[in-house]
Design a protein around this motif. Structure first.
Motif, PDB file in Angstrom:
ATOM      1  N   LEU A  22       0.701  -1.165  -0.079  1.00 53.13           N
ATOM      2  CA  LEU A  22       0.068  -0.015   0.074  1.00 53.13           C
ATOM      3  C   LEU A  22       0.888   1.215   0.151  1.00 53.13           C
ATOM      4  CD1 LEU A  22      -2.940  -0.770   2.679  1.00 53.13           C
ATOM      5  CD2 LEU A  22      -3.158  -0.179  -0.128  1.00 53.13           C
ATOM      6  N   PHE A  23       1.882   1.323   0.547  1.00 51.23           N
ATOM      7  CA  PHE A  23       2.706   2.461   0.933  1.00 51.23           C
ATOM      8  C   PHE A  23       4.136   2.569   0.280  1.00 51.23           C
ATOM      9  CE2 PHE A  23      -0.035   1.833   4.732  1.00 51.23           C
ATOM     10  CZ  PHE A  23      -1.052   2.689   4.522  1.00 51.23           C
ATOM     11  N   ASN A  24       4.510   1.357  -0.483  1.00 51.08           N
ATOM     12  CA  ASN A  24       5.716   1.273  -1.135  1.00 51.08           C
ATOM     13  C   ASN A  24       7.099   1.510   0.155  1.00 51.08           C
ATOM     14  OD1 ASN A  24       7.320   0.680  -3.369  1.00 51.08           O
ATOM     15  ND2 ASN A  24       7.641   2.587  -3.637  1.00 51.08           N
ATOM     16  N   PHE A  65      -6.234   3.471  -5.312  1.00 50.45           N
ATOM     17  CA  PHE A  65      -7.170   3.609  -4.312  1.00 50.45           C
ATOM     18  C   PHE A  65      -8.390   2.535  -4.959  1.00 50.45           C
ATOM     19  CE2 PHE A  65     -11.374   4.711  -2.455  1.00 50.45           C
ATOM     20  CZ  PHE A  65     -10.972   4.514  -1.014  1.00 50.45           C
ATOM     21  N   ALA A  66      -8.899   1.535  -4.264  1.00 52.02           N
ATOM     22  CA  ALA A  66      -9.944   0.670  -4.453  1.00 52.02           C
ATOM     23  C   ALA A  66      -9.698  -0.212  -5.766  1.00 52.02           C
ATOM     24  CB  ALA A  66     -11.411   1.357  -4.589  1.00 52.02           C
ATOM     25  N   GLN A  67      -8.542  -0.283  -6.243  1.00 54.27           N
ATOM     26  CA  GLN A  67      -8.396  -0.978  -7.443  1.00 54.27           C
ATOM     27  C   GLN A  67      -8.246  -2.594  -7.360  1.00 54.27           C
ATOM     28  OE1 GLN A  67      -4.367  -0.429  -8.728  1.00 54.27           O
ATOM     29  NE2 GLN A  67      -4.469  -2.021 -10.717  1.00 54.27           N
ATOM     30  N   TRP A  68      -9.375  -3.504  -7.948  1.00 51.73           N
ATOM     31  CA  TRP A  68      -9.343  -4.582  -7.777  1.00 51.73           C
ATOM     32  C   TRP A  68      -8.204  -5.510  -8.352  1.00 51.73           C
ATOM     33  CZ3 TRP A  68     -11.968  -7.815  -4.478  1.00 51.73           C
ATOM     34  CH2 TRP A  68     -11.896  -9.032  -4.866  1.00 51.73           C
ATOM     35  N   PRO A  69      -7.608  -6.483  -7.889  1.00 53.28           N
ATOM     36  CA  PRO A  69      -7.742  -6.932  -6.345  1.00 53.28           C
ATOM     37  C   PRO A  69      -6.585  -6.477  -5.765  1.00 53.28           C
ATOM     38  CG  PRO A  69      -6.628  -8.727  -7.931  1.00 53.28           C
ATOM     39  CD  PRO A  69      -6.950  -7.752  -8.658  1.00 53.28           C
ATOM     40  N   TRP A 125      -5.262  -3.401  -4.395  1.00 54.43           N
ATOM     41  CA  TRP A 125      -5.534  -2.495  -3.434  1.00 54.43           C
ATOM     42  C   TRP A 125      -6.292  -3.441  -2.364  1.00 54.43           C
ATOM     43  CZ3 TRP A 125      -9.481  -0.364  -0.671  1.00 54.43           C
ATOM     44  CH2 TRP A 125      -9.203   0.715   0.259  1.00 54.43           C
ATOM     45  N   TRP A 126      -7.256  -3.980  -2.520  1.00 55.95           N
ATOM     46  CA  TRP A 126      -8.202  -4.690  -1.540  1.00 55.95           C
ATOM     47  C   TRP A 126      -7.424  -5.829  -1.018  1.00 55.95           C
ATOM     48  CZ3 TRP A 126     -12.675  -2.356  -0.039  1.00 55.95           C
ATOM     49  CH2 TRP A 126     -12.950  -1.646  -0.807  1.00 55.95           C
ATOM     50  N   ALA A 127      -6.711  -6.489  -1.491  1.00 58.15           N
ATOM     51  CA  ALA A 127      -5.926  -7.423  -1.006  1.00 58.15           C
ATOM     52  C   ALA A 127      -4.790  -6.962  -0.001  1.00 58.15           C
ATOM     53  CB  ALA A 127      -4.995  -8.220  -2.020  1.00 58.15           C
ATOM     54  N   ALA A 128      -4.145  -5.768  -0.509  1.00 47.31           N
ATOM     55  CA  ALA A 128      -3.316  -5.268   0.489  1.00 47.31           C
ATOM     56  C   ALA A 128      -3.985  -4.879   1.568  1.00 47.31           C
ATOM     57  CB  ALA A 128      -2.327  -3.865  -0.271  1.00 47.31           C
ATOM     58  N   VAL A 129      -5.330  -4.123   1.488  1.00 47.33           N
ATOM     59  CA  VAL A 129      -5.927  -3.763   2.870  1.00 47.33           C
ATOM     60  C   VAL A 129      -6.279  -5.008   3.805  1.00 47.33           C
ATOM     61  CG1 VAL A 129      -8.257  -2.731   3.500  1.00 47.33           C
ATOM     62  CG2 VAL A 129      -6.670  -1.643   1.537  1.00 47.33           C
ATOM     63  N   ILE A 130      -6.763  -6.014   2.907  1.00 44.41           N
ATOM     64  CA  ILE A 130      -6.960  -7.078   3.986  1.00 44.41           C
ATOM     65  C   ILE A 130      -5.403  -7.813   4.535  1.00 44.41           C
ATOM     66  CG2 ILE A 130      -7.406  -9.774   3.764  1.00 44.41           C
ATOM     67  CD1 ILE A 130      -9.385  -8.930   1.535  1.00 44.41           C
ATOM     68  N   GLN A 131      -4.262  -7.722   3.814  1.00 41.29           N
ATOM     69  CA  GLN A 131      -3.142  -7.871   4.577  1.00 41.29           C
ATOM     70  C   GLN A 131      -2.878  -7.082   5.919  1.00 41.29           C
ATOM     71  OE1 GLN A 131      -0.533  -7.864   1.255  1.00 41.29           O
ATOM     72  NE2 GLN A 131      -1.289  -9.641   0.285  1.00 41.29           N
ATOM     73  N   LEU A 132      -2.900  -5.767   5.549  1.00 38.00           N
ATOM     74  CA  LEU A 132      -2.609  -5.000   6.552  1.00 38.00           C
ATOM     75  C   LEU A 132      -3.742  -4.725   7.719  1.00 38.00           C
ATOM     76  CD1 LEU A 132      -0.724  -2.417   7.531  1.00 38.00           C
ATOM     77  CD2 LEU A 132      -2.200  -0.990   6.436  1.00 38.00           C
ATOM     78  N   VAL A 133      -4.841  -4.627   7.558  1.00 32.55           N
ATOM     79  CA  VAL A 133      -5.759  -4.620   8.507  1.00 32.55           C
ATOM     80  C   VAL A 133      -5.979  -5.948   9.269  1.00 32.55           C
ATOM     81  CG1 VAL A 133      -8.199  -4.133   9.172  1.00 32.55           C
ATOM     82  CG2 VAL A 133      -7.089  -2.564   7.434  1.00 32.55           C
ATOM     83  N   GLY A 134      -6.359  -7.076   8.434  1.00 30.56           N
ATOM     84  CA  GLY A 134      -6.327  -8.444   8.863  1.00 30.56           C
ATOM     85  C   GLY A 134      -5.114  -9.007   9.621  1.00 30.56           C
ATOM     86  N   GLY A 135      -3.798  -8.511   8.978  1.00 32.03           N
ATOM     87  CA  GLY A 135      -2.886  -9.065   9.766  1.00 32.03           C
ATOM     88  C   GLY A 135      -2.547  -8.642  11.079  1.00 32.03           C
TER      89      GLY A 135
END
Length: 142
Positions: free
Chosen positions: A31-33, A46-50, A52-62
Motif C-alpha cells: 500500500l505504501f511502497n 485506491f480501491a483497485q481490484w484486486p 488494493w483490496w488484497a493489501a488492505v486485507i493484509q494490513l488490517v487483517g494481519g
C-alpha cells in the motif's frame, strides 16, 4: 501433562503474532511502497481490484490477528484472500506451488486457516474481552 501440552497456547499465540505481523508488513509494503515492497515503486490505485483490496486485507487483517482482536474472523478472511490469490493468480501459471510461485500464498492460506480453527492462543485482546472461549473436549470414559 507434558511440555507440549503446557506450552500449546503460548506457542499458538507466538505463531499467530508472527504470521499476522509478516502479513501486515506485506500489506503495508504494497500500500505504501515501504520496507522494500514488491511493487517496485508502483502503489495500487485506491480501491483497485484486486491488488488494493488484497493489501488492505493484509494490513488490517494481519494487524487484527497480531492483536488477537476478532482473531478467528480476521484469520478466516485472510485465509480466504490467500486462497483466492493462489487459485486466481498462481494456479493458471502452473499446477504446483513450485511451478507457479504460489508457495507464500498457500502457506498463508493454511496458516490463517489453522489460526481460525484453533483460536488466538494466549495474549489476545479477544481473551481480555471474553470473546474467545475455547472449550476443552470432555474426556471420553473408556
Amino acid at each position: 501433562m507434558d511440555l507440549f501440552d503446557r506450552t500449546r497456547d503460548h506457542v499458538l499465540a507466538l505463531f499467530r503474532i508472527v504470521v499476522g505481523f509478516l502479513f501486515a508488513l506485506h500489506g503495508a509494503a504494497t500500500l505504501f511502497n515501504v520496507l522494500g515492497g514488491p511493487n517496485s515503486g508502483k502503489v495500487p490505485t485506491f480501491a483497485q481490484w484486486p491488488s488494493w483490496w488484497a493489501a488492505v486485507i493484509q494490513l488490517v487483517g494481519g494487524g487484527l490477528v497480531v492483536l488477537g482482536l476478532g482473531t478467528r474472523y480476521a484469520a478466516l478472511i485472510c485465509s480466504g484472500s490467500m486462497a483466492y490469490a493462489y487459485f486466481v493468480v498462481h494456479q493458471k501459471i502452473g499446477l504446483f506451488p513450485m511451478e507457479n510461485g504460489g508457495e507464500i500464498a498457500a502457506l498463508y492460506a493454511w496458516s490463517f486457516l489453522l489460526i481460525a480453527f484453533f483460536g488466538p492462543g494466549k495474549w489476545a485482546v479477544d481473551l481480555v474481552l471474553g470473546r474467545s472461549r475455547r472449550e476443552e473436549p470432555a474426556a471420553v470414559a473408556g
